[in-house]
Design a protein around this motif. Structure first.
Motif, PDB file in Angstrom:
ATOM      1  N   TYR A  70      74.431  45.254 -18.164  1.00 51.42           N
ATOM      2  CA  TYR A  70      74.952  44.123 -18.539  1.00 51.42           C
ATOM      3  C   TYR A  70      73.952  43.102 -19.183  1.00 51.42           C
ATOM      4  CZ  TYR A  70      77.519  39.702 -18.647  1.00 51.42           C
ATOM      5  OH  TYR A  70      78.211  38.567 -18.956  1.00 51.42           O
ATOM      6  N   TYR A  71      74.523  42.580 -20.577  1.00 55.81           N
ATOM      7  CA  TYR A  71      73.419  41.857 -21.480  1.00 55.81           C
ATOM      8  C   TYR A  71      73.010  40.602 -20.512  1.00 55.81           C
ATOM      9  CZ  TYR A  71      72.110  38.487 -24.953  1.00 55.81           C
ATOM     10  OH  TYR A  71      71.440  37.566 -25.712  1.00 55.81           O
ATOM     11  N   GLY A  72      73.744  40.009 -19.789  1.00 55.10           N
ATOM     12  CA  GLY A  72      73.507  38.818 -19.104  1.00 55.10           C
ATOM     13  C   GLY A  72      72.526  39.351 -17.866  1.00 55.10           C
ATOM     14  N   ASP A  73      72.072  40.318 -17.569  1.00 57.00           N
ATOM     15  CA  ASP A  73      71.055  40.708 -16.528  1.00 57.00           C
ATOM     16  C   ASP A  73      69.865  41.177 -17.162  1.00 57.00           C
ATOM     17  OD1 ASP A  73      73.192  40.141 -14.694  1.00 57.00           O
ATOM     18  OD2 ASP A  73      73.582  42.411 -14.344  1.00 57.00           O
ATOM     19  N   ALA A  74      69.933  41.308 -18.380  1.00 58.58           N
ATOM     20  CA  ALA A  74      68.616  41.920 -18.922  1.00 58.58           C
ATOM     21  C   ALA A  74      67.773  40.620 -19.407  1.00 58.58           C
ATOM     22  CB  ALA A  74      69.148  42.488 -20.469  1.00 58.58           C
ATOM     23  N   VAL A  75      66.418  41.107 -19.269  1.00 56.72           N
ATOM     24  CA  VAL A  75      65.281  40.149 -19.543  1.00 56.72           C
ATOM     25  C   VAL A  75      64.656  40.255 -21.066  1.00 56.72           C
ATOM     26  CG1 VAL A  75      63.167  39.425 -19.108  1.00 56.72           C
ATOM     27  CG2 VAL A  75      64.500  39.721 -16.906  1.00 56.72           C
ATOM     28  N   CYS A  76      64.861  39.607 -22.032  1.00 60.69           N
ATOM     29  CA  CYS A  76      64.449  39.553 -23.239  1.00 60.69           C
ATOM     30  C   CYS A  76      62.961  39.064 -23.387  1.00 60.69           C
ATOM     31  CB  CYS A  76      65.442  38.901 -24.236  1.00 60.69           C
ATOM     32  SG  CYS A  76      64.938  39.134 -26.139  1.00 60.69           S
ATOM     33  N   VAL A  77      62.079  39.907 -23.816  1.00 57.74           N
ATOM     34  CA  VAL A  77      60.758  39.515 -24.204  1.00 57.74           C
ATOM     35  C   VAL A  77      60.393  40.281 -25.554  1.00 57.74           C
ATOM     36  CG1 VAL A  77      58.388  39.761 -23.506  1.00 57.74           C
ATOM     37  CG2 VAL A  77      60.067  39.658 -21.709  1.00 57.74           C
ATOM     38  N   ASP A  78      60.053  39.222 -26.469  1.00 62.86           N
ATOM     39  CA  ASP A  78      59.641  39.549 -27.756  1.00 62.86           C
ATOM     40  C   ASP A  78      60.700  40.686 -28.652  1.00 62.86           C
ATOM     41  OD1 ASP A  78      57.299  37.925 -27.452  1.00 62.86           O
ATOM     42  OD2 ASP A  78      56.368  39.729 -26.868  1.00 62.86           O
ATOM     43  N   GLY A  79      62.013  40.243 -28.299  1.00 61.14           N
ATOM     44  CA  GLY A  79      63.226  41.050 -28.920  1.00 61.14           C
ATOM     45  C   GLY A  79      63.254  42.328 -28.221  1.00 61.14           C
ATOM     46  N   GLU A  80      62.729  42.724 -27.047  1.00 62.23           N
ATOM     47  CA  GLU A  80      62.916  43.824 -26.327  1.00 62.23           C
ATOM     48  C   GLU A  80      63.736  43.539 -25.116  1.00 62.23           C
ATOM     49  OE1 GLU A  80      62.188  47.098 -26.942  1.00 62.23           O
ATOM     50  OE2 GLU A  80      61.555  46.517 -29.133  1.00 62.23           O
ATOM     51  N   TYR A  81      64.363  44.294 -24.688  1.00 65.94           N
ATOM     52  CA  TYR A  81      65.345  43.943 -23.274  1.00 65.94           C
ATOM     53  C   TYR A  81      64.918  45.004 -22.359  1.00 65.94           C
ATOM     54  CZ  TYR A  81      68.326  40.858 -26.305  1.00 65.94           C
ATOM     55  OH  TYR A  81      68.327  39.925 -27.038  1.00 65.94           O
ATOM     56  N   TYR A  82      64.727  44.307 -21.205  1.00 69.91           N
ATOM     57  CA  TYR A  82      64.428  44.973 -19.905  1.00 69.91           C
ATOM     58  C   TYR A  82      65.030  44.810 -18.669  1.00 69.91           C
ATOM     59  CZ  TYR A  82      60.034  45.140 -22.643  1.00 69.91           C
ATOM     60  OH  TYR A  82      58.952  45.369 -23.709  1.00 69.91           O
ATOM     61  N   ASP A  83      64.988  45.819 -17.832  1.00 70.86           N
ATOM     62  CA  ASP A  83      65.957  45.649 -16.500  1.00 70.86           C
ATOM     63  C   ASP A  83      65.014  45.024 -15.851  1.00 70.86           C
ATOM     64  OD1 ASP A  83      66.965  45.940 -13.992  1.00 70.86           O
ATOM     65  OD2 ASP A  83      67.570  48.186 -14.585  1.00 70.86           O
ATOM     66  N   PRO A  84      65.643  43.743 -15.184  1.00 71.20           N
ATOM     67  CA  PRO A  84      64.441  42.902 -14.214  1.00 71.20           C
ATOM     68  C   PRO A  84      64.035  43.375 -13.043  1.00 71.20           C
ATOM     69  CG  PRO A  84      67.039  42.011 -14.544  1.00 71.20           C
ATOM     70  CD  PRO A  84      66.959  43.218 -15.208  1.00 71.20           C
ATOM     71  N   ASP A  85      64.673  44.568 -12.595  1.00 75.82           N
ATOM     72  CA  ASP A  85      64.147  45.372 -11.469  1.00 75.82           C
ATOM     73  C   ASP A  85      62.796  45.996 -11.798  1.00 75.82           C
ATOM     74  OD1 ASP A  85      66.255  44.335 -10.033  1.00 75.82           O
ATOM     75  OD2 ASP A  85      67.508  46.490 -10.298  1.00 75.82           O
ATOM     76  N   TYR A  86      62.505  46.159 -13.140  1.00 72.61           N
ATOM     77  CA  TYR A  86      61.355  46.973 -13.524  1.00 72.61           C
ATOM     78  C   TYR A  86      60.376  46.235 -14.294  1.00 72.61           C
ATOM     79  CZ  TYR A  86      64.253  50.518 -11.454  1.00 72.61           C
ATOM     80  OH  TYR A  86      65.432  51.118 -10.462  1.00 72.61           O
ATOM     81  N   ILE A  87      60.331  44.898 -14.677  1.00 67.56           N
ATOM     82  CA  ILE A  87      59.829  44.167 -15.472  1.00 67.56           C
ATOM     83  C   ILE A  87      58.255  44.272 -15.052  1.00 67.56           C
ATOM     84  CG2 ILE A  87      61.504  42.757 -16.463  1.00 67.56           C
ATOM     85  CD1 ILE A  87      60.538  40.434 -14.674  1.00 67.56           C
ATOM     86  N   SER A  88      57.764  44.444 -13.739  1.00 69.54           N
ATOM     87  CA  SER A  88      56.511  44.318 -13.384  1.00 69.54           C
ATOM     88  C   SER A  88      55.665  45.527 -13.883  1.00 69.54           C
ATOM     89  CB  SER A  88      56.334  44.397 -11.940  1.00 69.54           C
ATOM     90  OG  SER A  88      56.965  45.324 -11.356  1.00 69.54           O
ATOM     91  N   ARG A  89      56.589  47.002 -14.214  1.00 69.99           N
ATOM     92  CA  ARG A  89      55.777  48.089 -14.453  1.00 69.99           C
ATOM     93  C   ARG A  89      55.436  48.028 -15.993  1.00 69.99           C
ATOM     94  NH1 ARG A  89      59.284  53.240 -12.442  1.00 69.99           N
ATOM     95  NH2 ARG A  89      59.181  52.789  -9.997  1.00 69.99           N
ATOM     96  N   TYR A  90      55.802  46.794 -16.777  1.00 66.90           N
ATOM     97  CA  TYR A  90      55.676  46.597 -18.092  1.00 66.90           C
ATOM     98  C   TYR A  90      54.942  45.424 -18.310  1.00 66.90           C
ATOM     99  CZ  TYR A  90      59.268  50.104 -18.596  1.00 66.90           C
ATOM    100  OH  TYR A  90      60.088  51.303 -18.497  1.00 66.90           O
TER     101      TYR A  90
END
Length: 132
Positions: free
Chosen positions: A10-30
């Motif tokens: 769901y768009y509202g759950d995604a984290v946007c960084v520099d135009g890329e969207y990430y699943d918040p559950d896995y942002i630490s991997r990136y």
């Protein structure tokens, strides 16, 4: 997402960084961190303030480097030492003669009138104790 896979969330759950969207559950991997203001950035564009345990933008003027701890800290928690470097206020003491700050491991002395001073001022108190 997980394992570098792309999938829909769901768009509202995604984290946007520099135009890329990430699943918040896995942002630490990136190496993505959440800043104190709620924004998300790559860790390379942020600094961790150890004493407060928060991340701020690398460009944020509140972050100062403390040489004695080799960490970034919030400027409100620090003092500028006599040598121009910064240290946490809890790691420093203030000379009552010139109001300069020094690290706790630097020598201090107490005058006859009860002031804590840096030893470089000792001669002034030994020769002119009543005026100070």
């Amino acid at each position: 997402g997980r394992g570098g896979d792309e999938y829909y969330i769901y768009y509202g759950d995604a984290v946007c960084v520099d135009g890329e969207y990430y699943d918040p559950d896995y942002i630490s991997r990136y190496d993505i961190v959440q800043l104190d203001d709620g924004e998300y950035v790559h860790q390379d564009n942020a600094v961790h303030l150890d004493y407060r345990d928060i991340w701020v933008s690398i460009d944020d003027e509140c972050a100062v480097f403390c040489d004695n701890t080799s960490n970034y800290e919030h400027i409100d928690d620090c003092v500028q030492l006599a040598d121009g470097e910064y240290a946490l206020e809890s790691d420093a003491w203030q000379c009552e003669h010139d109001d300069e700050w020094y690290l706790n491991d630097e020598d201090s002395m107490e005058t006859e009138c009860g002031k804590t001073i840096h030893p470089k001022h000792a001669d002034e108190y030994a020769t002119n104790n009543e005026e100070n």
